[in-house]
Structure formats: structure tokens, C-alpha cells
Write a protein that holds these residues in place. Sequence first.
Motif, PDB file in Angstrom:
ATOM      1  N   LEU A  68       1.262  -1.242   0.175  1.00  0.00           N
ATOM      2  CA  LEU A  68      -0.126  -0.244  -0.067  1.00  0.00           C
ATOM      3  C   LEU A  68       0.293   1.390   0.114  1.00  0.00           C
ATOM      4  O   LEU A  68       0.388   2.062  -0.987  1.00  0.00           O
ATOM      5  CB  LEU A  68      -0.932  -0.339   1.251  1.00  0.00           C
ATOM      6  CG  LEU A  68      -1.960  -0.938   1.418  1.00  0.00           C
ATOM      7  CD1 LEU A  68      -2.600  -0.906   2.542  1.00  0.00           C
ATOM      8  CD2 LEU A  68      -3.104  -1.174  -0.214  1.00  0.00           C
ATOM      9  N   PHE A  69       2.069   1.455   0.764  1.00  0.00           N
ATOM     10  CA  PHE A  69       2.989   1.902   0.575  1.00  0.00           C
ATOM     11  C   PHE A  69       3.831   2.458  -0.570  1.00  0.00           C
ATOM     12  O   PHE A  69       3.367   3.687  -0.892  1.00  0.00           O
ATOM     13  CB  PHE A  69       3.828   2.135   2.090  1.00  0.00           C
ATOM     14  CG  PHE A  69       5.037   2.825   1.562  1.00  0.00           C
ATOM     15  CD1 PHE A  69       4.356   4.495   2.583  1.00  0.00           C
ATOM     16  CD2 PHE A  69       6.586   3.343   1.192  1.00  0.00           C
ATOM     17  CE1 PHE A  69       4.887   6.026   1.977  1.00  0.00           C
ATOM     18  CE2 PHE A  69       6.915   4.300   1.583  1.00  0.00           C
ATOM     19  CZ  PHE A  69       6.741   5.434   1.912  1.00  0.00           C
ATOM     20  N   SER A  70       4.493   1.469  -1.168  1.00  0.00           N
ATOM     21  CA  SER A  70       5.128   1.523  -2.412  1.00  0.00           C
ATOM     22  C   SER A  70       3.863   2.141  -3.737  1.00  0.00           C
ATOM     23  O   SER A  70       4.169   2.859  -4.478  1.00  0.00           O
ATOM     24  CB  SER A  70       5.145   0.530  -3.171  1.00  0.00           C
ATOM     25  OG  SER A  70       4.094  -0.785  -2.696  1.00  0.00           O
ATOM     26  N   ALA A  71       2.892   2.096  -3.528  1.00  0.00           N
ATOM     27  CA  ALA A  71       1.180   2.481  -4.491  1.00  0.00           C
ATOM     28  C   ALA A  71       0.933   3.908  -4.317  1.00  0.00           C
ATOM     29  O   ALA A  71       1.149   4.214  -5.488  1.00  0.00           O
ATOM     30  CB  ALA A  71      -0.016   1.454  -4.128  1.00  0.00           C
ATOM     31  N   LEU A  72       0.523   4.086  -3.375  1.00  0.00           N
ATOM     32  CA  LEU A  72       0.802   5.453  -3.032  1.00  0.00           C
ATOM     33  C   LEU A  72       2.159   6.671  -3.074  1.00  0.00           C
ATOM     34  O   LEU A  72       1.171   7.360  -3.665  1.00  0.00           O
ATOM     35  CB  LEU A  72       0.568   5.981  -1.311  1.00  0.00           C
ATOM     36  CG  LEU A  72      -1.466   4.902  -0.646  1.00  0.00           C
ATOM     37  CD1 LEU A  72      -1.398   5.129   0.594  1.00  0.00           C
ATOM     38  CD2 LEU A  72      -2.398   5.510  -0.916  1.00  0.00           C
ATOM     39  N   ALA A  73       3.544   5.945  -2.565  1.00  0.00           N
ATOM     40  CA  ALA A  73       4.512   7.001  -3.492  1.00  0.00           C
ATOM     41  C   ALA A  73       4.597   6.451  -4.210  1.00  0.00           C
ATOM     42  O   ALA A  73       5.187   7.686  -5.062  1.00  0.00           O
ATOM     43  CB  ALA A  73       5.550   6.307  -2.434  1.00  0.00           C
ATOM     44  N   GLY A  74       4.235   5.857  -5.243  1.00  0.00           N
ATOM     45  CA  GLY A  74       4.463   5.407  -6.642  1.00  0.00           C
ATOM     46  C   GLY A  74       6.089   5.159  -6.583  1.00  0.00           C
ATOM     47  O   GLY A  74       6.979   5.229  -7.907  1.00  0.00           O
ATOM     48  N   SER A  75       6.655   4.497  -4.969  1.00  0.00           N
ATOM     49  CA  SER A  75       8.310   4.374  -5.498  1.00  0.00           C
ATOM     50  C   SER A  75       8.778   2.731  -4.726  1.00  0.00           C
ATOM     51  O   SER A  75       7.814   2.875  -3.580  1.00  0.00           O
ATOM     52  CB  SER A  75       8.423   5.577  -4.518  1.00  0.00           C
ATOM     53  OG  SER A  75      10.685   5.119  -4.266  1.00  0.00           O
ATOM     54  N   CYS A  76       9.006   2.541  -5.245  1.00  0.00           N
ATOM     55  CA  CYS A  76       9.801   0.820  -4.924  1.00  0.00           C
ATOM     56  C   CYS A  76      11.680   0.806  -4.418  1.00  0.00           C
ATOM     57  O   CYS A  76      12.181   1.067  -4.787  1.00  0.00           O
ATOM     58  CB  CYS A  76       9.451  -0.692  -5.554  1.00  0.00           C
ATOM     59  SG  CYS A  76       9.661  -1.864  -4.791  1.00  0.00           S
ATOM     60  N   LEU A  77      11.371   0.747  -3.344  1.00  0.00           N
ATOM     61  CA  LEU A  77      12.659   0.822  -3.162  1.00  0.00           C
ATOM     62  C   LEU A  77      13.944  -0.625  -3.624  1.00  0.00           C
ATOM     63  O   LEU A  77      14.241  -0.965  -3.862  1.00  0.00           O
ATOM     64  CB  LEU A  77      12.829   0.551  -1.249  1.00  0.00           C
ATOM     65  CG  LEU A  77      14.393  -0.206  -0.554  1.00  0.00           C
ATOM     66  CD1 LEU A  77      15.075   0.947  -1.152  1.00  0.00           C
ATOM     67  CD2 LEU A  77      14.273  -0.576   0.859  1.00  0.00           C
ATOM     68  N   GLY A  78      12.541  -1.836  -3.884  1.00  0.00           N
ATOM     69  CA  GLY A  78      13.142  -3.465  -4.684  1.00  0.00           C
ATOM     70  C   GLY A  78      13.659  -2.167  -5.946  1.00  0.00           C
ATOM     71  O   GLY A  78      14.728  -2.490  -6.005  1.00  0.00           O
TER      72      GLY A  78
END
Length: 71
Positions: A46-56
Motif C-alpha cells: 500500500l505504501f509503495s502504491a501511494l508513494a509511486g516508489s519501490c525500494l527494491g
Amino acid sequence: MKRNVGNVERLLRALGGLVLVVCAVMAPLPLAVRLAALGGLGVYLLFSALAGSCLGYALMGRSTCPIEPGR
């Protein structure tokens, strides 16, 4: 962080995250398993979807975003 997740993937991540959070609440598993495995992964999606950014993706140098920011 730079945006590296495309819109379709953001939608799929949000849906998957919601499903995992619901499963964390309703699954007949011990609380620790539900929170660690299902809840943690669901919140991250959910966090990566809202932020539009993926740490991996950032660590691997990948991007599914079709347009670079600033263009």
C-alpha cells in the motif's frame, strides 16, 4: 525517492495490499504470523502504491514508470 512504479502496477499493488491486510485481519493463523507476514507485506504494498516508489526497484535500478520525472 524518484518515482519508479507505473500506474497499472500502482493499482495492482494497492489491490494486493488491501487483500493482504484483510487476510491479516481474518486469517485463522496466530497473531504474530498474521502481523509479520500478511500485514507487513500488505502495508508495504500500500505504501509503495501511494508513494509511486519501490525500494527494491531502486536498489536494482529498474523502473516500470513510462515517463521519467521532470520531462
